[in-house]
Design a protein around this motif. Structure first.
Motif, PDB file in Angstrom:
ATOM      1  N   ILE A  83       0.839  -1.206   0.000  1.00  0.00           N
ATOM      2  CA  ILE A  83       0.000   0.000   0.000  1.00  0.00           C
ATOM      3  C   ILE A  83       0.874   1.255   0.000  1.00  0.00           C
ATOM      4  O   ILE A  83       0.645   2.185  -0.786  1.00  0.00           O
ATOM      5  N   PHE A  84       1.881   1.284   0.862  1.00  0.00           N
ATOM      6  CA  PHE A  84       2.742   2.465   0.929  1.00  0.00           C
ATOM      7  C   PHE A  84       3.654   2.572  -0.285  1.00  0.00           C
ATOM      8  O   PHE A  84       3.979   3.683  -0.723  1.00  0.00           O
ATOM      9  N   PHE A  85       4.070   1.435  -0.841  1.00  0.00           N
ATOM     10  CA  PHE A  85       4.937   1.477  -2.018  1.00  0.00           C
ATOM     11  C   PHE A  85       4.207   2.068  -3.213  1.00  0.00           C
ATOM     12  O   PHE A  85       4.739   2.908  -3.934  1.00  0.00           O
ATOM     13  N   TYR A  86       2.963   1.629  -3.437  1.00  0.00           N
ATOM     14  CA  TYR A  86       2.186   2.134  -4.565  1.00  0.00           C
ATOM     15  C   TYR A  86       1.408   3.395  -4.222  1.00  0.00           C
ATOM     16  O   TYR A  86       0.758   3.974  -5.099  1.00  0.00           O
ATOM     17  N   ASN A  87       1.447   3.809  -2.953  1.00  0.00           N
ATOM     18  CA  ASN A  87       0.904   5.103  -2.538  1.00  0.00           C
ATOM     19  C   ASN A  87      -0.588   5.229  -2.840  1.00  0.00           C
ATOM     20  O   ASN A  87      -1.080   6.315  -3.159  1.00  0.00           O
ATOM     21  N   HIS A  88      -1.317   4.127  -2.745  1.00  0.00           N
ATOM     22  CA  HIS A  88      -2.757   4.135  -2.993  1.00  0.00           C
ATOM     23  C   HIS A  88      -3.460   3.235  -1.976  1.00  0.00           C
ATOM     24  O   HIS A  88      -2.936   2.187  -1.606  1.00  0.00           O
ATOM     25  N   PHE A  89      -4.619   3.694  -1.564  1.00  0.00           N
ATOM     26  CA  PHE A  89      -5.446   2.880  -0.684  1.00  0.00           C
ATOM     27  C   PHE A  89      -6.905   3.132  -1.039  1.00  0.00           C
ATOM     28  O   PHE A  89      -7.423   4.221  -0.840  1.00  0.00           O
ATOM     29  N   PHE A  90      -7.559   2.115  -1.625  1.00  0.00           N
ATOM     30  CA  PHE A  90      -8.948   2.222  -2.082  1.00  0.00           C
ATOM     31  C   PHE A  90      -9.145   3.423  -3.010  1.00  0.00           C
ATOM     32  O   PHE A  90     -10.087   4.201  -2.869  1.00  0.00           O
ATOM     33  N   GLY A  91      -8.230   3.551  -3.974  1.00  0.00           N
ATOM     34  CA  GLY A  91      -8.376   4.594  -4.983  1.00  0.00           C
ATOM     35  C   GLY A  91      -7.907   5.966  -4.561  1.00  0.00           C
ATOM     36  O   GLY A  91      -7.982   6.907  -5.356  1.00  0.00           O
ATOM     37  N   ARG A  92      -7.419   6.113  -3.334  1.00  0.00           N
ATOM     38  CA  ARG A  92      -6.955   7.413  -2.853  1.00  0.00           C
ATOM     39  C   ARG A  92      -5.453   7.380  -2.614  1.00  0.00           C
ATOM     40  O   ARG A  92      -4.925   6.408  -2.085  1.00  0.00           O
ATOM     41  N   LYS A  93      -4.787   8.480  -3.003  1.00  0.00           N
ATOM     42  CA  LYS A  93      -3.353   8.573  -2.793  1.00  0.00           C
ATOM     43  C   LYS A  93      -3.070   8.952  -1.343  1.00  0.00           C
ATOM     44  O   LYS A  93      -3.742   9.814  -0.772  1.00  0.00           O
ATOM     45  N   ILE A  94      -2.060   8.302  -0.770  1.00  0.00           N
ATOM     46  CA  ILE A  94      -1.695   8.582   0.614  1.00  0.00           C
ATOM     47  C   ILE A  94      -0.925   9.886   0.706  1.00  0.00           C
ATOM     48  O   ILE A  94      -1.157  10.703   1.597  1.00  0.00           O
ATOM     49  N   THR A  95       0.014  10.095  -0.211  1.00  0.00           N
ATOM     50  CA  THR A  95       0.779  11.335  -0.274  1.00  0.00           C
ATOM     51  C   THR A  95       0.674  11.910  -1.681  1.00  0.00           C
ATOM     52  O   THR A  95       0.152  11.278  -2.595  1.00  0.00           O
ATOM     53  N   ASP A  96       1.206  13.125  -1.858  1.00  0.00           N
ATOM     54  CA  ASP A  96       1.170  13.772  -3.171  1.00  0.00           C
ATOM     55  C   ASP A  96       2.307  13.332  -4.076  1.00  0.00           C
ATOM     56  O   ASP A  96       2.369  13.751  -5.233  1.00  0.00           O
ATOM     57  N   ASP A  97       3.212  12.524  -3.563  1.00  0.00           N
ATOM     58  CA  ASP A  97       4.339  12.058  -4.369  1.00  0.00           C
ATOM     59  C   ASP A  97       3.851  11.128  -5.473  1.00  0.00           C
ATOM     60  O   ASP A  97       2.892  10.367  -5.278  1.00  0.00           O
ATOM     61  N   PRO A  98       4.485  11.162  -6.643  1.00  0.00           N
ATOM     62  CA  PRO A  98       4.104  10.241  -7.716  1.00  0.00           C
ATOM     63  C   PRO A  98       4.400   8.800  -7.333  1.00  0.00           C
ATOM     64  O   PRO A  98       5.404   8.511  -6.672  1.00  0.00           O
ATOM     65  N   THR A  99       3.547   7.890  -7.731  1.00  0.00           N
ATOM     66  CA  THR A  99       3.745   6.482  -7.438  1.00  0.00           C
ATOM     67  C   THR A  99       4.792   5.903  -8.395  1.00  0.00           C
ATOM     68  O   THR A  99       5.066   6.479  -9.456  1.00  0.00           O
ATOM     69  N   PRO A 100       5.393   4.760  -8.042  1.00  0.00           N
ATOM     70  CA  PRO A 100       6.360   4.132  -8.957  1.00  0.00           C
ATOM     71  C   PRO A 100       5.763   3.833 -10.329  1.00  0.00           C
ATOM     72  O   PRO A 100       6.448   3.964 -11.352  1.00  0.00           O
ATOM     73  N   ILE A 101       4.489   3.444 -10.358  1.00  0.00           N
ATOM     74  CA  ILE A 101       3.855   3.166 -11.654  1.00  0.00           C
ATOM     75  C   ILE A 101       3.731   4.445 -12.477  1.00  0.00           C
ATOM     76  O   ILE A 101       3.967   4.456 -13.691  1.00  0.00           O
TER      77      ILE A 101
END
Length: 203
Positions: free
Chosen positions: A159-177
């Motif tokens: 969850i933290f690696f992809y920075n998404h949880f149920f369609g919502r971003k945890i932080t404003d940083d871009p995800t690896p994908i």
């Protein structure tokens, strides 16, 4: 008059026959001149055209013809890939959601298989058994006291690696994908521009 142009790397056009300066570049000019410059037509596309390369020299020539005394400064790309998309009608919602469901299932089962294959190759159950023996001085096959926290930690890590949880971003940083997709699109754009430039030079 000073005119600043910032050509884009890629411009997507939907059902458009005319390619204008505003489609391929951002314009900065005095007063309302920027709006007028954006409307200058660069090229007319036929319905079968899909890919077209616009050079910054083409943009400068068109603007210079309309504004002979202007000083034109390029602060962007040297070439722009124009990708034309022709659609007669919008895609039906059923087929759109069917494709989304299919891709989601493929990704889910593919990721699951990859994780299980990794655990099989690295012999994770035996590692858990050894940790249990070292900590509790007793042997137990696949001990839940270690396997359950590991599974929870694995899920939280994903969850933290992809920075998404149920369609919502945890932080404003871009995800690896998102980073990989941007790099892939950048490479594709550069490859397409180079290929079209090579084709033009050959002719």
């Amino acid at each position: 008059m000073d005119i600043y142009i910032k050509p884009k790397k890629k411009a997507d056009l939907l059902n458009r026959h005319d390619v204008t300066v505003g489609d391929v570049a951002d314009i900065v000019a005095k007063g309302d001149e920027a709006k007028k410059i954006k409307k200058i037509r660069l090229q007319k596309l036929d319905k079968g055209d899909k890919n077209y390369a616009v050079s910054v020299t083409d943009i400068i020539k068109k603007i210079a013809a309309a504004y002979p005394g202007a000083t034109i400064n390029n602060v962007g790309e040297s070439d722009t890939w124009v990708h034309a998309v022709w659609r007669e009608k919008r895609e039906q919602p059923f087929f759109l959601w069917a494709r989304i469901a299919f891709v989601s299932l493929v990704l889910f089962f593919g990721a699951t298989t990859a994780i299980m294959a990794f655990h099989t190759d690295s012999q994770i159950p035996r590692v858990f058994e050894r940790w249990h023996t070292l900590i509790f001085a007793t042997h137990q096959s696949n001990p839940p006291i270690i396997a359950i926290p590991y599974a929870i930690g694995l899920a939280v890590g994903i969850i933290f690696f992809y920075n998404h949880f149920f369609g919502r971003k945890i932080t404003d940083d871009p995800t690896p994908i998102e980073v990989e997709i941007e790099m892939y699109e950048k490479d594709i754009t550069e490859a397409m521009v180079e290929r079209m430039d090579a084709g033009e030079n050959a002719t």
